[in-house]
Scaffold this motif. Structure first.
Motif, PDB file in Angstrom:
ATOM      1  N   CYS A 167       0.839  -1.211   0.000  1.00 47.35           N
ATOM      2  CA  CYS A 167       0.000   0.000   0.000  1.00 47.35           C
ATOM      3  C   CYS A 167       0.866   1.250   0.000  1.00 47.35           C
ATOM      4  CB  CYS A 167      -0.926   0.004   1.220  1.00 47.35           C
ATOM      5  SG  CYS A 167      -1.865   1.533   1.348  1.00 47.35           S
ATOM      6  N   ARG A 168       0.613   2.142  -0.961  1.00 52.54           N
ATOM      7  CA  ARG A 168       1.396   3.378  -1.056  1.00 52.54           C
ATOM      8  C   ARG A 168       0.695   4.563  -0.404  1.00 52.54           C
ATOM      9  NH1 ARG A 168       3.616   3.128  -7.253  1.00 52.54           N
ATOM     10  NH2 ARG A 168       4.964   1.328  -6.952  1.00 52.54           N
ATOM     11  N   GLY A 169      -0.462   4.281   0.157  1.00 57.61           N
ATOM     12  CA  GLY A 169      -1.198   5.357   0.818  1.00 57.61           C
ATOM     13  C   GLY A 169      -1.669   6.432  -0.129  1.00 57.61           C
ATOM     14  N   CYS A 170      -1.919   6.035  -1.379  1.00 56.80           N
ATOM     15  CA  CYS A 170      -2.300   7.031  -2.392  1.00 56.80           C
ATOM     16  C   CYS A 170      -3.713   7.580  -2.151  1.00 56.80           C
ATOM     17  CB  CYS A 170      -2.218   6.421  -3.781  1.00 56.80           C
ATOM     18  SG  CYS A 170      -3.457   5.140  -4.055  1.00 56.80           S
ATOM     19  N   GLY A 171      -4.555   6.790  -1.473  1.00 55.19           N
ATOM     20  CA  GLY A 171      -5.898   7.265  -1.152  1.00 55.19           C
ATOM     21  C   GLY A 171      -6.925   7.080  -2.248  1.00 55.19           C
ATOM     22  N   LEU A 172      -6.559   6.423  -3.339  1.00 63.19           N
ATOM     23  CA  LEU A 172      -7.504   6.216  -4.433  1.00 63.19           C
ATOM     24  C   LEU A 172      -8.719   5.419  -3.954  1.00 63.19           C
ATOM     25  CD1 LEU A 172      -7.775   6.774  -7.443  1.00 63.19           C
ATOM     26  CD2 LEU A 172      -6.632   4.606  -7.901  1.00 63.19           C
ATOM     27  N   CYS A 173      -8.430   4.347  -3.229  1.00 59.27           N
ATOM     28  CA  CYS A 173      -9.523   3.498  -2.728  1.00 59.27           C
ATOM     29  C   CYS A 173     -10.396   4.278  -1.745  1.00 59.27           C
ATOM     30  CB  CYS A 173      -8.957   2.248  -2.075  1.00 59.27           C
ATOM     31  SG  CYS A 173      -7.758   2.630  -0.780  1.00 59.27           S
TER      32      CYS A 173
ATOM     33  N   ILE B 144      -6.917   6.897   5.447  1.00 59.94           N
ATOM     34  CA  ILE B 144      -5.452   6.780   5.427  1.00 59.94           C
ATOM     35  C   ILE B 144      -4.937   7.108   6.831  1.00 59.94           C
ATOM     36  CG2 ILE B 144      -3.308   7.812   4.530  1.00 59.94           C
ATOM     37  CD1 ILE B 144      -4.693   6.075   2.447  1.00 59.94           C
TER      38      ILE B 144
ATOM     39  N   VAL C 290      -3.467   2.526   4.177  1.00 64.34           N
ATOM     40  CA  VAL C 290      -4.923   2.538   4.254  1.00 64.34           C
ATOM     41  C   VAL C 290      -5.374   1.723   5.460  1.00 64.34           C
ATOM     42  CG1 VAL C 290      -5.450   0.488   2.851  1.00 64.34           C
ATOM     43  CG2 VAL C 290      -6.996   2.426   2.809  1.00 64.34           C
TER      44      VAL C 290
ATOM     45  N   CYS D  86      -7.332  -0.945  -6.347  1.00 65.38           N
ATOM     46  CA  CYS D  86      -5.936  -0.874  -5.908  1.00 65.38           C
ATOM     47  C   CYS D  86      -4.991  -1.527  -6.923  1.00 65.38           C
ATOM     48  CB  CYS D  86      -5.771  -1.518  -4.541  1.00 65.38           C
ATOM     49  SG  CYS D  86      -4.044  -1.434  -4.026  1.00 65.38           S
TER      50      CYS D  86
ATOM     51  N   GLN E 113      -1.971  -1.814  -6.594  1.00 62.98           N
ATOM     52  CA  GLN E 113      -0.908  -2.498  -5.865  1.00 62.98           C
ATOM     53  C   GLN E 113      -1.365  -3.860  -5.324  1.00 62.98           C
ATOM     54  OE1 GLN E 113       1.900  -0.822  -6.745  1.00 62.98           O
ATOM     55  NE2 GLN E 113       2.588  -1.038  -4.633  1.00 62.98           N
TER      56      GLN E 113
ATOM     57  N   ALA F  13      -3.106  -4.403  -2.822  1.00 65.21           N
ATOM     58  CA  ALA F  13      -2.896  -4.398  -1.375  1.00 65.21           C
ATOM     59  C   ALA F  13      -4.142  -4.854  -0.624  1.00 65.21           C
ATOM     60  CB  ALA F  13      -2.498  -2.990  -0.922  1.00 65.21           C
ATOM     61  N   LEU F  14      -5.292  -4.678  -1.257  1.00 68.51           N
ATOM     62  CA  LEU F  14      -6.555  -5.023  -0.589  1.00 68.51           C
ATOM     63  C   LEU F  14      -7.210  -6.228  -1.253  1.00 68.51           C
ATOM     64  CD1 LEU F  14      -8.002  -1.408  -0.476  1.00 68.51           C
ATOM     65  CD2 LEU F  14      -7.408  -2.723   1.547  1.00 68.51           C
TER      66      LEU F  14
HETATM   67 FE1  SF4 Z   1      -3.647   3.292  -2.805  1.00 70.25          FE
HETATM   68 FE2  SF4 Z   1      -4.032   0.638  -2.899  1.00 70.25          FE
HETATM   69 FE3  SF4 Z   1      -3.106   1.755  -0.669  1.00 70.25          FE
HETATM   70 FE4  SF4 Z   1      -5.643   2.200  -1.413  1.00 70.25          FE
HETATM   71  S1  SF4 Z   1      -4.743   0.241  -0.793  1.00 70.25           S
HETATM   72  S2  SF4 Z   1      -4.202   3.694  -0.632  1.00 70.25           S
HETATM   73  S3  SF4 Z   1      -5.420   2.238  -3.662  1.00 70.25           S
HETATM   74  S4  SF4 Z   1      -2.085   1.702  -2.669  1.00 70.25           S
END
Ligand code: SF4
Ligand code: SF4
Length: 562
Positions: free
Chosen positions: A494-500, A511, A520, A537, A539, A541-542
């Motif tokens: 998870c890059r913490g991008c906040g898209l999800c 976040i 996340v 996501c 990545q 990650a979820l």
């Molecule tokens: Fe971004 Fe994926 Fe992390 Fe959500 S779970 S913040 S989409 S990297």
């Protein structure tokens, strides 16, 4: 193949006939033979109705006697029956999330009724996919969360007041937020309530008094909800009142914001004087109708069932008939004509009222929307389809029956609470038959005309119903949530991008700043397992419990036969 706990898989497949709903269109014997050939399937049984007591007992017996550790039921829709089957598994000690349901009715027999052979082949694919997924299912534990035993009721009309009193009388604290300067809503404007002809202001006053005197109810008038966060059991609401913004902790929210009557500007010469709405007529009836009014013509469906408002407002016909009777009561010699497209008098008592009005001389004339009536000075012209000619009706007063329309702030409220509204701005319930007073968002309930135009009895019934629904989490003091939710399976990714977070329709993600940076976090109780985040996501990650990539891939592979 052993499962992750090194237990040998023993999958039971229960094939439901659903009477003839499934068995009438699929070859069940063939499906039984087929299911027995599938990997890890150790038991297959057909039942006439798997959801009947007998069918449920067979599942339980199968689990106990055949030592099954996965169960697949191939039958109808999980939407209605999955909880029943899951509970049956749990009752005999099998984790309910080791159960998989395959829909061979709605998605197969019902849609391929004329193609028995092909439909049977499709059912085989569906069952094979279900079994492949079942082999990878893992036990899940339900999620518990505490509930603040306080309800927020938005709207202080009949539905809101009824719901509030019902909740408060059960001992729960209630906060009513009303945007007007007093409670009562539409009751304050109506003369009498049909079909009982009870005095509307008397009903309003009784309820308002009961609320004012109730130690458990707090009322904020001239107020509105401006912010909400949280989830069932733990909502935090900001309410803008005359005395500033109040922060309130609540467990449940009831939407009872009602609707208002459409004003027919520019239609049929509406002027609020000689051409008025039914609501304006109510006000005149309250004061006593001017005795000089001898001829009244009512026109139904004004601004309704047209391109702009294609729906039927349901209650305007009842209102027109009731008001026609009230006119006759005040001035027995008055001539009242009702020009209608279709009379919507559902219910025995309303039908009775309609008959009574005919006996008392109210005249009904059907008109076609292709040839609507015309209001000209003190006359209304209407084409009578049976007589085949135009009638010229004397009219001292023209009353337009206009529909109930959604409140101007419905969209704003829907955004705040993350609940849907329909194309007409009315709030959209979770399911019209199965969850008529709930939303998909847990902890938010709905009643009265905010949902769809409701008469007074319906508003009361729905208010009581919504209060009952809201009482369930309040009385338990905690909620148990399905564990089929999003999980952060790969925190490092998870890059913490906040898209999800931005895309989650239920506000179930946030976040957080951790030792590993921005990551996340899933708010378990708020998550509905819709899967949007896992699909979003990039990545990976979820994932979603019981819908993991591994399980879905196994289903696809089973379908492709790879
Ligand atoms: Fe971004 Fe994926 Fe992390 Fe959500 S779970 S913040 S989409 S990297
Ligand atoms: Fe939100 Fe993901 Fe849960 Fe859907 S599955 S409700 S997107 S957290």
């Amino acid at each position: 193949m052993p499962d992750k706990n090194n237990e040998q898989l023993r999958i039971g497949v229960f094939l439901c006939h659903c009477g003839s709903n499934i068995a009438g269109y699929l070859d069940m014997e063939e499906l039984e033979k087929f299911a027995k050939t599938l990997p890890h399937v150790t038991f297959v049984q057909r039942n006439l109705y798997t959801c009947s007591e007998g069918g449920i007992n067979e599942i339980k017996k199968g689990i106990v006697e055949q030592n099954l550790n996965r169960v697949v039921v191939a039958s109808c829709t999980p939407r209605t029956h999955e909880p029943l089957f899951r509970n049956s598994c749990a009752e005999v000690g099998l984790n309910p999330y080791l159960f998989e349901m395959v829909n061979i009715r709605d998605q197969c027999s019902w849609v391929h009724m004329q193609e028995k052979e092909d439909a049977t082949e499709k059912a085989k694919d569906l069952i094979r996919m279900g079994v492949a997924k079942a082999a990878l299912l893992e036990p899940q534990e339900p999620i518990m969360s505490e509930v603040t035993t306080r309800a927020l009721v938005l709207g202080g009309g009949m539905a809101g007041m009824t719901a509030s009193l019902a909740l408060a009388n059960r001992g729960y604290e209630v906060v009513i937020v009303e945007k007007e300067d007093k409670l009562g809503g539409m009751l304050n404007k109506i003369c009498k309530l049909g079909p009982s002809m009870t005095d509307a202001s008397q009903v309003a006053e009784e309820r308002i008094k009961a609320i004012d005197q109730h130690p458990k109810i707090t009322v904020f008038t001239k107020s509105r909800l401006v912010r909400v966060e949280g989830f069932i059991g733990k909502f935090k609401a900001d309410v803008e009142t005359e005395a500033g913004v109040k922060n309130i902790d609540i467990g449940v929210i009831l939407i009872a914001t009602g609707a208002h009557v459409f004003t027919p500007e520019g239609l049929y010469g509406y002027d609020g004087q000689r051409v008025i709405t039914q609501l304006e007529l109510e006000e005149r009836l309250k004061l006593g109708l001017d005795p000089s009014v001898k001829n009244v013509v009512m026109i139904q469906c004004v601004g309704a069932r047209d391109e702009q408002r294609p729906y039927c407002s349901r209650i305007c016909c009842q209102v027109a008939v009731k008001n026609a009777l009230l006119i006759k009561e005040q001035h027995p010699d008055a001539r009242v004509s009702i020009l209608y497209r279709d009379m919507q008098m559902y219910g025995v008592e309303n039908e009775e009222l309609y008959r009574e009005s005919k006996i008392k001389g109210v005249r009904y004339i059907n008109y076609s929307p292709d040839r609507p009536p015309e209001v000209k000075d003190d006359q209304v012209l209407v084409f009578h389809p049976l007589l085949g000619r135009e009638l010229n009706l004397q009219a001292d007063l023209v009353v337009l029956s206009t529909p109930m329309v959604a409140q101007a702030d419905a969209h704003e409220v829907s955004q705040l609470l993350r609940v849907p509204i329909d194309e007409n701005g009315f709030f959209l319930e979770g399911h019209v038959k199965l969850r008529p007073l709930d939303f998909a968002t847990d902890g938010v309930f709905l009643c009265g005309s905010a949902r769809y135009p409701a008469n007074i009895r319906e508003a009361v019934a729905q208010g009581l119903g919504a209060a009952s629904r809201a009482s369930i989490p309040l009385s338990k003091g905690s909620v148990v949530v399905e564990p089929i939710i999003s999980v952060l399976v790969n925190e490092d990714a998870c890059r913490g991008c906040g898209l999800c977070v931005a895309l989650c329709p239920y506000g179930a993600l946030e976040i957080r700043h951790t030792d590993k940076g921005r990551k996340v976090h899933v708010i378990n109780v708020a998550c509905k397992g819709c899967g949007v985040c896992a699909a979003t996501c990039y990545q990976h990650a979820l994932t979603i419990n019981s819908f993991t990539d591994e399980q879905l891939s196994a289903q696809i592979e089973a379908f492709l036969g790879t």
